[in-house]
Design an enzyme around this catalytic site. Structure first.
Site, PDB file in Angstrom:
ATOM      1  N   CYS A   1       0.887  -1.168   0.000  1.00  0.00           N
ATOM      2  CA  CYS A   1       0.000   0.000   0.000  1.00  0.00           C
ATOM      3  C   CYS A   1       0.921   1.213   0.000  1.00  0.00           C
ATOM      4  O   CYS A   1       1.515   1.536   1.023  1.00  0.00           O
ATOM      5  CB  CYS A   1      -0.909   0.008   1.227  1.00  0.00           C
TER       6      CYS A   1
ATOM      7  N   CYS B   1      -0.659   4.407   2.207  1.00  0.00           N
ATOM      8  CA  CYS B   1      -0.760   4.346   3.678  1.00  0.00           C
ATOM      9  C   CYS B   1      -0.335   2.958   4.157  1.00  0.00           C
ATOM     10  O   CYS B   1       0.843   2.628   4.062  1.00  0.00           O
ATOM     11  CB  CYS B   1      -2.144   4.771   4.176  1.00  0.00           C
ATOM     12  N   SER B   2      -1.288   2.149   4.625  1.00  0.00           N
ATOM     13  CA  SER B   2      -0.886   0.850   5.173  1.00  0.00           C
ATOM     14  C   SER B   2      -2.016  -0.167   5.048  1.00  0.00           C
ATOM     15  O   SER B   2      -2.178  -1.014   5.913  1.00  0.00           O
ATOM     16  CB  SER B   2      -0.498   1.009   6.639  1.00  0.00           C
ATOM     17  N   CYS B   3      -2.821  -0.081   3.978  1.00  0.00           N
ATOM     18  CA  CYS B   3      -3.945  -1.013   3.799  1.00  0.00           C
ATOM     19  C   CYS B   3      -3.411  -2.445   3.752  1.00  0.00           C
ATOM     20  O   CYS B   3      -2.386  -2.713   3.114  1.00  0.00           O
ATOM     21  CB  CYS B   3      -4.697  -0.692   2.521  1.00  0.00           C
TER      22      CYS B   3
END
Lengths: 100, 107, 215
Positions: free
Chosen positions: C114, C117-119
């Site tokens: 991702c 962000c941090s999906c």
């Protein structure tokens, strides 16, 4: 529900826009051309949700596949390596194929 | 160094150092931040995930790069709750003062 | 939840909390949470329940799904077609994630990132590891995936295409690694032991049957 503007297999080009606000189209993929891998559902528009507007019109999402050597001119891996990016319809345009 | 129209968070393709692959257990307060966010977004619909993200992206370049992951989250949660009037700066400020006066957690 | 008898709304610092002086952001978390509880926006029990849910999600869940897909071709087909429905068959609720399972084959190796962000497929893998959230992984995985995989000791043959997935929007990806050779005799539990978190992110392959899990 609105009918999808693009179909699987269709070539699409990502708009080369750099607006302010909160957008989920990564900078590196703007202006690049790929192929629709999958038509996804319609979802709330993150660009509106980012300002708390939950009831704005939903937008169609696609998964688009790009050859990595076309994303990075200096790509050093296998020529058939690809990247899939999820992109909303308003960021996509039909690709104008130029005659060779 | 950043290009106009490219968010500080939008770093795909920029390159970087070798990965630090060390594993860390999440600290308890980090899990609380995460749980708070899930409640505010899911059950209570006070915030959207994209508002959290926007708040993080707007912390500014220095802050985005310097703050730890959950520091960014709680900073954005607080900013969004202020924006919506759920909390006020005075309330948070007074609570922080009160917390400062508490005895430290024993080790 | 296990603390049903714990009815008052005061959140004691649990024994596992960090000792010593708190950082500004740790104090901000305390302040925001306590104010939200005092104002009746949410309750301490809900926060505790949220953390319990979080702790209940770990890569063992993903491994269970993968092991089933390895041993049941019909299930695998359903999993690839509709991840959430297939997981529900195993009693695993992945909502609200829109899970997309991507299959490694002799020709294709998938890897997830991702960049924005941090999906991450949290319902099946839990919270992401630090390196997954790091700027280095996010910045490099889309540009030099083979070099990044190399840092995990993973060498993908030149004739196998790498397929990177940038989780930019609603879908959450999990990689279905290839079943290692020599595992024909293994039952589901033994197969699940071979399925590491990293193999479901796509930075490694599944373990060989004789390898130590943390080799």
């Amino acid at each position: 529900m609105t009918a999808p503007a693009f179909a699987p297999g269709e070539r699409v080009t990502v708009r080369h826009a750099n607006p302010p606000g909160h957008v989920r189209t990564p900078f590196y993929i703007r202006g690049k051309t790929g192929e629709v891998e999958r038509v996804c559902d319609e979802f709330g528009n993150p660009e509106e949700l980012a300002f708390g507007r939950r009831d704005s019109a939903s937008v169609r999402l696609y998964r688009v596949r790009f050859p990595l050597p076309e994303v990075w001119s200096d790509y050093s891996g296998n020529g058939s390596d690809t990247i899939d990016v999820e992109l909303y319809e308003h960021w996509l345009e039909p690709t104008e194929e130029t005659a060779v | 160094m950043s290009e106009p129209g490219r968010g500080v968070h939008d770093i795909g393709g920029l390159g970087g150092d070798a990965l630090d692959r060390s594993e860390h257990e999440h600290e308890f307060w980090e899990k609380r931040v995460d749980a708070l966010m899930m409640l505010l977004v899911g059950k209570y619909e006070i915030l959207t995930v994209d508002e959290l993200r926007r708040g993080i992206e707007q912390l500014g370049e220095g802050a985005y790069e310097e703050l730890a992951y959950y520091d960014r989250w709680i900073a954005s949660i607080a900013a969004n709750l202020l924006e919506k009037g759920v909390l006020t700066s005075e309330e948070i400020g007074r609570k922080l003062e009160e917390i400062d006066e508490r005895p430290p957690v024993a080790s | 939840m296990s603390e049903a008898s714990h009815t008052h709304d005061h959140d004691h610092a649990p024994p596992t909390d960090e000792a010593g002086p708190l950082s500004y952001y740790q104090r901000l978390e305390l302040a925001v949470r306590e104010l939200l509880i005092e104002k009746g926006v949410l309750t301490a029990d809900e926060v505790r329940a949220g953390i319990e849910d979080m702790d209940g999600r770990s890569p063992e869940r993903g491994a269970l799904v993968v092991a089933r897909a390895w041993s049941d071709p019909d299930f695998k087909e359903r999993l690839l077609a509709d991840g959430p429905a297939a997981c529900a068959e195993l009693g695993i609720d992945v909502s609200p994630a829109r899970l997309a399972v991507v299959e490694n084959t002799d020709d294709v190796h998938n890897v997830i990132v991702c960049t924005l962000c941090s999906c991450y497929p949290r319902p099946l893998l839990g919270l992401p590891p630090s390196w997954y959230k790091s700027s280095s992984y996010r910045a490099r995985a889309v540009r030099e995936p083979r070099a990044v995989l190399g840092e995990f000791g993973t060498v993908i043959p030149e004739d196998v295409a790498i397929r990177v997935h940038d989780s930019t929007a609603e879908l959450r990806y999990m990689v279905l690694p290839q079943r290692p050779p020599g595992t024909e005799e293994l039952d589901s539990d033994a197969l699940a032991e071979l399925v590491t978190r990293d193999s479901m992110i796509g930075v490694t392959t599944a373990l060989a049957p004789t390898a130590e899990r943390h080799a």
